[in-house]
Design a protein around this motif. Structure first.
Motif: not given
Length: 401
Positions: A202, A206, A209, A292, A328
């Motif tokens: 994760t 994050n 990208k 992810n 995200n």
């Protein structure tokens, strides 16, 4: 060259006569060609006796020109060996000290299949061009195909065991640098093994990208890749992300590989994910930094790539983690990710034998890779790589003796 050409041509005539079948008009053209050919061979012999090398060369050109004038159907029945004639031309051009022309036709001889390395080595007709750089370059290529003892001597030993997978140890100075650069002790946390695997996944997802619009930077190691993305103006494609995650896992003492997942027929897209070995589960588990994502069974147990693939084939349940997403910005669903995209990209897979810092930060060599394919399948994209149909061997434990 002279005696060799005569012998080869005699054999060639015999073979052609045995296999040839044609209509009367084509048969007449063939007979006329051979009649002219025999006449030109006599002229060559007479010119050679007089050391009239220009005349010998011209006879060769006349043979080629007469052949080219024939209809394609007749040519197929004769199948003139251009390689031998270009070689003969090169020899007589060399004797005339027509260096550039001789080198040109020596190269054409090779391109048209002339690879008699042993004969070339002792053919004095070529002595006038033998020391030319271009001649030596062409001869080197010919040796790779026509020096059969040399080829045999270079051949690898027979082996009953495939190469070994290797994984860089975390005490390597480069991996120590990776650990410090990403502050992985803090990232991984103090939980159990699987929580550390998920936390590192994760974190990389994050931090960098996914960016499929740009190729990856020049240097393919985790620190260089992360530095290139530091200002947020660009990201990495799936291979770049998997490379970074792989080195982070290695730096933390996990055995890890990045896996290229391939479709049966490649058009424009494949996908690269990671397999990290869990001692707790005693298997490689699926992790994907682009999404992810990890995949579980109906009981919440993390699955390996081969387990996911087999469940897709047999219709058993697959559960995608709730946290799965793209950049995200968009939630990743099982239907889009597994049932469609990864179903396409799990026909076969490949990876490198060595998993280390900067695994691909060097000149590409297909022999560094191994592909796991379904039985009976082969793909030319993996030419030069080690091919296996043995999933147990491919997914063996990295701790296996």
């Amino acid at each position: 060259m002279k005696k060799q050409i005569s012998l080869l041509f005699a054999v060639f005539l015999c073979c052609s006569t045995i296999s040839w079948a044609q209509n009367p008009e084509e048969s007449k053209m063939k007979d006329e060609f051979y009649k002219t050919l025999n006449s030109l061979r006599q002229e060559k012999k007479q010119a050679l006796d007089k050391k009239d090398y220009a005349k010998v060369e011209q006879c060769n050109w006349d043979i080629i020109d007469n052949y080219k004038k024939l209809p394609e159907a007749v040519q197929k029945g004769i199948e003139l060996n251009y390689g031998y004639y270009y070689y003969d031309i090169a020899c007589y051009q060399s004797l005339q000290k027509k260096t550039e022309d001789a080198l040109k036709h020596f190269d054409l001889a090779f391109q048209n299949g002339y690879i008699n390395y042993a004969h070339i080595q002792k053919d004095t007709d070529l002595d006038n061009i033998r020391n030319e750089k271009k001649f030596q370059e062409i001869l080197t290529k010919i040796r790779e195909e026509g020096d059969y003892l040399y080829i045999l001597q270079k051949a690898a030993e027979y082996t009953s065991t495939p190469p070994h997978f290797t994984y860089m140890e975390p005490n390597d100075s480069n991996l120590i640098g990776v650990k410090e650069y990403f502050r992985l002790d803090s990232v991984a946390g103090t939980g159990d093994e699987l929580s550390k695997i998920k936390n590192i996944l994760t974190f990389i997802h994050n931090k960098i990208k996914h960016d499929g619009q740009h190729g990856n930077p020049k240097h393919l190691n985790s620190i260089a890749l992360a530095e290139a993305c530091k200002d947020g103006s660009r990201g990495l494609n799936c291979r770049g992300l998997a490379t970074v995650l792989n080195e982070c896992y290695l730096a933390m003492g996990f055995k890890s590989r990045f896996i290229t997942c391939m479709p049966k027929k490649f058009i424009s897209d494949c996908h690269v994910i990671n397999a990290v070995y869990s001692k707790a589960l005693d298997k490689w588990v699926w992790v994907d930094p682009t999404q992810n994502a990890w995949v579980m069974d109906e009981n919440g147990t993390m699955l390996s790539i081969p387990e996911v693939r087999e469940r897709m084939r047999t219709g058993l349940p697959l559960v995608l983690n709730e946290e799965a997403n793209w950049n995200n910005k968009r939630k990743t669903t099982k239907e889009d990710y597994l049932d469609s995209y990864m179903a396409k990209n799990l026909y076969y897979i490949n990876c490198t034998f060595r998993s280390e810092f900067g695994t691909e930060d060097k000149k590409y060599n297909p022999a560094d890779y191994v592909a796991l394919m379904p039985t009976g399948y082969y793909n030319d994209m993996e030419k030069g790589s080690y091919i296996t149909y043995d999933a147990d061997w491919f997914w063996q434990s990295p701790y296996q003796k």
